[in-house]
Design a protein around this motif. Structure first.
Motif, PDB file in Angstrom:
ATOM      1  N   VAL A 175       0.845  -1.200   0.000  1.00 48.70           N
ATOM      2  CA  VAL A 175       0.000   0.000   0.000  1.00 48.70           C
ATOM      3  C   VAL A 175       0.881   1.251   0.000  1.00 48.70           C
ATOM      4  CG1 VAL A 175      -1.694   1.347   1.315  1.00 48.70           C
ATOM      5  CG2 VAL A 175      -1.967  -1.138   1.096  1.00 48.70           C
ATOM      6  N   ALA A 176       1.933   1.239   0.802  1.00 46.95           N
ATOM      7  CA  ALA A 176       2.844   2.392   0.856  1.00 46.95           C
ATOM      8  C   ALA A 176       3.453   2.660  -0.522  1.00 46.95           C
ATOM      9  CB  ALA A 176       3.946   2.153   1.882  1.00 46.95           C
ATOM     10  N   ARG A 178       2.217   1.743  -3.478  1.00 48.41           N
ATOM     11  CA  ARG A 178       1.173   2.210  -4.404  1.00 48.41           C
ATOM     12  C   ARG A 178       0.835   3.669  -4.168  1.00 48.41           C
ATOM     13  NH1 ARG A 178      -2.350  -3.380  -4.440  1.00 48.41           N
ATOM     14  NH2 ARG A 178      -1.807  -3.908  -6.582  1.00 48.41           N
ATOM     15  N   LEU A 179       0.709   4.056  -2.906  1.00 46.64           N
ATOM     16  CA  LEU A 179       0.386   5.465  -2.607  1.00 46.64           C
ATOM     17  C   LEU A 179       1.525   6.373  -3.067  1.00 46.64           C
ATOM     18  CD1 LEU A 179      -1.228   5.179   0.958  1.00 46.64           C
ATOM     19  CD2 LEU A 179      -2.395   5.621  -1.220  1.00 46.64           C
TER      20      LEU A 179
ATOM     21  N   MET B 183      -1.908  11.544  -4.991  1.00 51.00           N
ATOM     22  CA  MET B 183      -1.898  10.285  -4.237  1.00 51.00           C
ATOM     23  C   MET B 183      -3.323   9.788  -3.997  1.00 51.00           C
ATOM     24  SD  MET B 183      -0.385   9.472  -0.429  1.00 51.00           S
ATOM     25  CE  MET B 183       1.351   9.563  -0.854  1.00 51.00           C
ATOM     26  N   SER B 186      -5.010   8.501  -7.174  1.00 46.83           N
ATOM     27  CA  SER B 186      -4.411   7.284  -7.723  1.00 46.83           C
ATOM     28  C   SER B 186      -5.049   6.025  -7.141  1.00 46.83           C
ATOM     29  CB  SER B 186      -2.906   7.261  -7.464  1.00 46.83           C
ATOM     30  OG  SER B 186      -2.621   6.980  -6.098  1.00 46.83           O
ATOM     31  N   TRP B 190      -6.246   1.103  -8.301  1.00 46.77           N
ATOM     32  CA  TRP B 190      -5.955  -0.223  -7.754  1.00 46.77           C
ATOM     33  C   TRP B 190      -6.886  -0.653  -6.616  1.00 46.77           C
ATOM     34  CZ3 TRP B 190      -4.644  -0.323  -2.542  1.00 46.77           C
ATOM     35  CH2 TRP B 190      -4.241   0.894  -1.984  1.00 46.77           C
ATOM     36  N   GLU B 197      -8.163  -4.191   2.794  1.00 49.05           N
ATOM     37  CA  GLU B 197      -8.013  -2.829   3.303  1.00 49.05           C
ATOM     38  C   GLU B 197      -9.364  -2.102   3.204  1.00 49.05           C
ATOM     39  OE1 GLU B 197      -4.622  -1.460   3.830  1.00 49.05           O
ATOM     40  OE2 GLU B 197      -4.832   0.697   3.491  1.00 49.05           O
ATOM     41  N   ASP B 205      -4.128   5.453   6.248  1.00 48.32           N
ATOM     42  CA  ASP B 205      -2.806   5.311   5.625  1.00 48.32           C
ATOM     43  C   ASP B 205      -2.422   6.571   4.839  1.00 48.32           C
ATOM     44  OD1 ASP B 205      -2.555   2.797   6.669  1.00 48.32           O
ATOM     45  OD2 ASP B 205      -2.917   1.722   4.786  1.00 48.32           O
ATOM     46  N   VAL B 209       0.828   8.942   5.593  1.00 47.30           N
ATOM     47  CA  VAL B 209       1.899   9.235   4.634  1.00 47.30           C
ATOM     48  C   VAL B 209       1.974  10.741   4.382  1.00 47.30           C
ATOM     49  CG1 VAL B 209       2.813   8.861   2.315  1.00 47.30           C
ATOM     50  CG2 VAL B 209       1.698   6.978   3.520  1.00 47.30           C
ATOM     51  N   LEU B 214       6.705   8.545   5.531  1.00 43.48           N
ATOM     52  CA  LEU B 214       7.029   7.123   5.737  1.00 43.48           C
ATOM     53  C   LEU B 214       8.219   6.930   6.674  1.00 43.48           C
ATOM     54  CD1 LEU B 214       6.750   5.561   2.153  1.00 43.48           C
ATOM     55  CD2 LEU B 214       5.221   5.181   4.091  1.00 43.48           C
TER      56      LEU B 214
END
Lengths: 217, 217
Positions: A175-176, A178-179, B183, B186, B190, B197, B205, B209, B214
């Motif tokens: 997930v990290a 992808r983000l 972000m 996007s 997916w 999730e 999440d 971020v 991160l």
């Protein structure tokens, strides 16, 4: 421009040539003509959509006959393949660079992120085209597969950085990733090199947001 | 589903009805039929592209005659307009909620970010369609204009948070907003609600971020 730019990418080029799903035979005169045709074709594909673009329309835009166009590229699909390889080869090349293979996982992740933004900016039209690919043909499916392989390598790097404790472990590595690449890829939607923000500024901004966040400490 | 979901969005709906560029007259029987038609149409637009979808193909997919379809929606463009309004109304509604209008700029920004992700997840197909709009018609241009207005409001919030010192000031507010919503947007590429999730996890999440980064401290 397919060749040149700020990347010293001998290795990148080599990797992309080796890994291209449909290796592009160099027909006719190499060099300026072929690069210019590719550049214009990519612009037209982005404007009108690849599927909706005819070879006749491409030739007209280039001021060439169809046979002159076919002298350089065997088909519309070869143009797409070479263009996608330009973007993918650039990104894959980053993973082979020293900064991505040496150092701690945290350092390597930072390096890959910074370089990925730079490649995106340097190869903006090619990456834009790559991000529009939906898998409608073998060439497109091969490109999606290479994108997935790139994502997997970066995810593994995020996971390694989590293991060493330099990246927070409370977010799934996939997930990290992808983000993060969602943010990076979104740049094609608005960034124009002529503006006030350079590629280096933009790369620094992305690293700041992704690694340190917007909130003051 | 256009109505329902986790948002208590009476106000959202009101705002979207008022601001719709082409207000949708409710023809024929309201309720299930119209909503189902909209839902299926949006799926088909996403699969095949709006421009490439014919009313005949839509009717066939719905198992309806074209005249039955026209009984509910005056045109393909009305379907698009209502679908885009569903996404835009949801996002605009967030900016009118109490959490977005009360508290410090930093608190309001966090609220808007969290809620925007939730709206995106709840209205996934509608937002997906919105993000594919390129401005090919008056309906599309009106939708892009509403997206820009939303971005401007968020940018103003980022700037206010920078002024109060809760958000770092070394990144241009407009770039920070674009990267952040890059972000967020996007996610449509997916995210599938059926996965492990949840929308709440994903929103948490994204906030982590974007606000904290991160990197471990």
């Amino acid at each position: 421009m397919p060749r040149g730019g700020r990347v010293t990418s001998c290795q990148t080029e080599r990797v992309s040539d080796v890994e291209a799903p449909a290796p592009a035979p160099r027909r006719g005169r190499p060099g300026y003509d072929r690069d210019r045709i590719l550049e214009v074709a990519v612009d037209v594909f982005i404007e009108q959509g690849y599927d909706a673009t005819s070879v006749a329309a491409l030739a007209a835009r280039l001021g060439l006959s169809k046979s002159a166009l076919y002298h350089h590229f065997a088909s519309k699909e070869e143009l797409l393949s070479v263009a996608l390889d330009e973007a993918l080869g650039g990104l894959e090349g980053v993973l082979r660079e020293e900064g991505a293979t040496q150092g701690t996982p945290g350092e390597r992740l930072g390096y890959v992120l910074e370089r990925a933004v730079r490649v995106l900016v340097e190869k903006l039209p090619y990456v834009t085209l790559l991000l529009r690919v939906r898998g409608n043909s073998d060439v497109e499916r091969a490109a999606l597969e290479r994108r997935r392989a790139f994502d997997h390598e970066v995810t593994a790097l995020v996971r390694a950085a989590q293991s060493e404790g330099s990246v927070r472990a409370d977010i799934d590595a996939s997930v990290a990733t992808r983000l993060t690449f969602g943010m990076v890829n979104s740049i094609v939607e608005w960034y124009r090199p002529a503006g006030s923000e350079s590629g280096a500024d933009l790369a620094a901004d992305v690293m700041t947001v992704v690694l340190d966040g917007l909130r003051t400490r």
